[in-house]
Write a protein that holds these residues in place. Structure first.
Motif, mmCIF file in Angstrom:
data_model
loop_
_atom_site.group_PDB
_atom_site.id
_atom_site.type_symbol
_atom_site.label_atom_id
_atom_site.label_comp_id
_atom_site.label_asym_id
_atom_site.label_seq_id
_atom_site.Cartn_x
_atom_site.Cartn_y
_atom_site.Cartn_z
ATOM 1 N N LEU A 1 0.840 -1.212 0.000
ATOM 2 C CA LEU A 1 0.000 0.000 0.000
ATOM 3 C C LEU A 1 0.873 1.259 0.000
ATOM 4 O O LEU A 1 0.554 2.253 -0.663
ATOM 5 N N VAL A 2 1.969 1.210 0.757
ATOM 6 C CA VAL A 2 2.864 2.386 0.797
ATOM 7 C C VAL A 2 3.540 2.581 -0.568
ATOM 8 O O VAL A 2 3.697 3.712 -1.038
ATOM 9 N N MET A 3 3.899 1.485 -1.229
ATOM 10 C CA MET A 3 4.506 1.615 -2.569
ATOM 11 C C MET A 3 3.502 2.264 -3.537
ATOM 12 O O MET A 3 3.854 3.150 -4.308
ATOM 13 N N VAL B 1 2.309 10.409 -4.485
ATOM 14 C CA VAL B 1 3.467 11.312 -4.345
ATOM 15 C C VAL B 1 4.092 11.564 -5.721
ATOM 16 O O VAL B 1 4.559 12.664 -5.999
ATOM 17 N N GLY B 2 4.098 10.538 -6.557
ATOM 18 C CA GLY B 2 4.690 10.704 -7.888
ATOM 19 C C GLY B 2 6.142 10.251 -7.943
ATOM 20 O O GLY B 2 6.907 10.722 -8.793
ATOM 21 N N GLY B 3 6.532 9.376 -7.019
ATOM 22 C CA GLY B 3 7.887 8.788 -7.074
ATOM 23 C C GLY B 3 8.862 9.424 -6.105
ATOM 24 O O GLY B 3 8.548 10.383 -5.404
ATOM 25 N N LEU B 4 10.057 8.861 -6.088
ATOM 26 C CA LEU B 4 11.030 9.252 -5.057
ATOM 27 C C LEU B 4 11.687 10.604 -5.303
ATOM 28 O O LEU B 4 12.130 11.256 -4.358
ATOM 29 N N GLU C 1 10.090 13.215 -6.320
ATOM 30 C CA GLU C 1 9.115 14.120 -5.696
ATOM 31 C C GLU C 1 9.192 14.022 -4.166
ATOM 32 O O GLU C 1 9.166 15.018 -3.455
ATOM 33 N N MET C 2 9.296 12.781 -3.691
ATOM 34 C CA MET C 2 9.373 12.572 -2.237
ATOM 35 C C MET C 2 10.581 13.300 -1.662
ATOM 36 O O MET C 2 10.517 13.926 -0.608
ATOM 37 N N GLN C 3 11.706 13.207 -2.369
ATOM 38 C CA GLN C 3 12.925 13.878 -1.914
ATOM 39 C C GLN C 3 12.726 15.393 -1.819
ATOM 40 O O GLN C 3 13.151 16.022 -0.845
ATOM 41 N N LYS C 4 12.062 15.962 -2.831
ATOM 42 C CA LYS C 4 11.833 17.426 -2.811
ATOM 43 C C LYS C 4 11.039 17.804 -1.562
ATOM 44 O O LYS C 4 11.362 18.779 -0.877
ATOM 45 N N ILE C 5 10.012 17.023 -1.285
ATOM 46 C CA ILE C 5 9.165 17.320 -0.117
ATOM 47 C C ILE C 5 9.993 17.185 1.161
ATOM 48 O O ILE C 5 9.964 18.053 2.046
ATOM 49 N N ASN C 6 10.782 16.110 1.251
ATOM 50 C CA ASN C 6 11.566 15.868 2.468
ATOM 51 C C ASN C 6 12.643 16.939 2.673
ATOM 52 O O ASN C 6 12.878 17.396 3.794
ATOM 53 N N GLU C 7 13.285 17.337 1.580
ATOM 54 C CA GLU C 7 14.333 18.361 1.721
ATOM 55 C C GLU C 7 13.733 19.694 2.147
ATOM 56 O O GLU C 7 14.303 20.411 2.965
ATOM 57 N N ALA C 8 12.562 19.990 1.600
ATOM 58 C CA ALA C 8 11.908 21.248 1.974
ATOM 59 C C ALA C 8 11.513 21.224 3.459
ATOM 60 O O ALA C 8 11.706 22.208 4.180
ATOM 61 N N LYS C 9 11.015 20.082 3.904
ATOM 62 C CA LYS C 9 10.626 19.965 5.329
ATOM 63 C C LYS C 9 11.840 20.164 6.233
ATOM 64 O O LYS C 9 11.803 20.915 7.209
ATOM 65 N N ALA C 10 12.924 19.450 5.907
ATOM 66 C CA ALA C 10 14.131 19.527 6.749
ATOM 67 C C ALA C 10 14.685 20.953 6.743
ATOM 68 O O ALA C 10 15.155 21.457 7.766
ATOM 69 N N LYS C 11 14.603 21.601 5.588
ATOM 70 C CA LYS C 11 15.154 22.962 5.474
ATOM 71 C C LYS C 11 14.430 23.923 6.423
ATOM 72 O O LYS C 11 15.071 24.753 7.070
ATOM 73 N N VAL C 12 13.123 23.781 6.501
ATOM 74 C CA VAL C 12 12.350 24.666 7.396
ATOM 75 C C VAL C 12 12.886 24.531 8.828
ATOM 76 O O VAL C 12 13.145 25.524 9.520
ATOM 77 N N LEU C 13 13.106 23.304 9.244
ATOM 78 C CA LEU C 13 13.545 23.072 10.623
ATOM 79 C C LEU C 13 15.005 23.513 10.845
ATOM 80 O O LEU C 13 15.320 24.203 11.816
ATOM 81 N N TYR C 14 15.879 23.140 9.923
ATOM 82 C CA TYR C 14 17.292 23.534 10.088
ATOM 83 C C TYR C 14 17.465 25.054 9.958
ATOM 84 O O TYR C 14 18.258 25.652 10.697
ATOM 85 N N ASP C 15 16.719 25.664 9.026
ATOM 86 C CA ASP C 15 16.828 27.125 8.888
ATOM 87 C C ASP C 15 16.420 27.795 10.189
ATOM 88 O O ASP C 15 17.058 28.752 10.638
#
Ligand SMILES: Cc1ncc(COP(=O)(O)O)c(C=O)c1O
Length: 367
Positions: A253-255, A262-265, A267-281
């Motif tokens: 189901l997750v796949m 999500v549209g593949g990895l 896209e997933m990476q873009k979302i994850n990097e943006a999330k991490a950036k908010v917190l690290y910034d």
């Protein structure tokens, strides 16, 4: 019903659409009149589930045909032993120790031969990753083992060892499916599923075919305990005995979710990097909270930070939990806080967490 933002390092949040599908199919899977929890692993329905799960994983991660995929019980920790037992053919292997799990993997390796610590970042409390190009690898090593993302210390490899003729083995438990991976760089990738993939109870190993059929030096292949033998388990397509059926179903189901919603990895990476950036910034914008990791090696999955004192850390975690941000307490080896922001953590949770952190800072700075 109010759902919390669960920052646990694992088991962790699963995507809500996946939970809803599981709920909708719980009593009657596709007209079978049974739950996946109840059905025989030899039934036509489960056969379809396991085949579809593997096929979808191959597509999502772009796994080449000369790699086998296995679904095993025993978690990632059992893989720490299965790797040397099956692959340490020369009696020695190189381990890069960059945190607690790679240390444990090396300790298991040492039970079957020489687990040489080729590099370690212990000197600075695992706040960085050694330069993989500067490491002197043993030309006789059966494999090089790394932990690609260090869940406890919040670091990740940005470049991986590549040595001609020596397979790379990676524990990807806390970063798998968070970004694309070039599988061809690895002889074996393994991961526990309970962070980015499924409920706890299963590990997955993706193994290049030419590594199968062997064993640790001094142990005949047929002496490997059956349930630790990759070759036997993979020959029977992970169905030598009863597999972790529910975990395999949830992984499928997750796949589907990763592919279709999500549209593949990438896209997933873009979302994850943006999330991490908010917190690290945010962490870098003030001096109440502190993240100790060398910037280049900061994990995008596990973000560690401390407040000025252990007492305030405790107060922070309690106040955060009251506000719906749960499981932010850091691992006991590191202290402080850790926000595990795996795939299923929505971006708005990070925005809201930062607002909460700033509020807490204003109320407690200078105390
Ligand atoms: C990177 C890493 N490796 C291994 C493990 C151990 O996994 P398991 O509990 O599935 O044995 C964990 C668990 O949190 C982990 O984060």
């Amino acid at each position: 019903m109010a759902r919390v933002y669960n920052f646990s390092a694992g088991p962790s949040m699963l995507p809500e659409p996946v939970l809803k599908t599981a709920q909708a199919e719980l009593l009657d899977y596709h007209g079978s009149g049974q739950s996946v929890m109840e059905m025989s692993h030899r039934s036509k329905w489960f056969d379809e589930i396991i085949q579809n799960t593997e096929a979808a994983m191959r597509r999502v991660l772009n796994v080449p045909d000369n790699y086998k995929i296995g679904f095993f019980q025993g978690g990632a920790t059992q893989q720490f032993a299965m790797v040397p037992l099956n692959f340490m053919t020369t009696g020695t292997a190189d381990y890069l120790v960059t945190g607690n799990f790679s240390k444990k993997a090396a300790e298991e390796g040492a039970k079957f031969g020489t687990a040489r610590i080729a590099a370690s970042s212990k000197d600075r409390n695992f706040t960085y990753i050694p330069d993989v190009k500067a490491v002197e690898y043993d030309p006789n090593a059966s494999y090089i083992h790394i932990c690609q993302n260090n869940t406890i210390f919040g670091t990740r490899f940005v470049e991986v060892p590549q040595v001609e003729g020596i397979p790379l083995v990676a524990d990807m438990s806390s970063m798998i499916f968070s970004e694309p991976v070039d599988v061809t760089k690895y002889g074996c990738i393994y991961f526990g599923v309970q962070k980015n993939v499924a409920p706890a109870g299963m590990a997955v190993a993706i193994i290049r075919e030419d590594l199968l059929g062997h064993s640790a030096k001094g142990i005949a292949p047929e002496k490997i305990p059956t349930m630790m033998n990759y070759t036997t388990l993979l020959k029977s397509n992970s169905m030598y005995n009863t597999p972790p059926c529910w975990c395999i179903y949830m992984t499928g189901l997750v796949m589907d979710y990763l592919e279709k919603e999500v549209g593949g990895l990438t896209e997933m990476q873009k979302i994850n990097e943006a999330k991490a950036k908010v917190l690290y910034d945010y962490l870098d914008s003030q001096d109440f909270y502190h993240n100790p990791v060398e910037h280049r090696y900061r994990s995008i999955m596990n973000v560690t930070f401390t407040s000025p004192t252990p007492e305030l850390d405790k107060e922070f975690c309690a106040a955060a939990a009251d506000a719906g941000f749960v499981n932010l307490k850091g691992h006991r080896l590191v202290g402080g806080m850790r926000a595990s922001i795996y795939n299923a953590m929505p971006p708005k949770a990070i925005d809201e967490l930062v607002v909460f952190m700033e509020q807490f800072r204003k109320e407690h700075a200078g105390q």
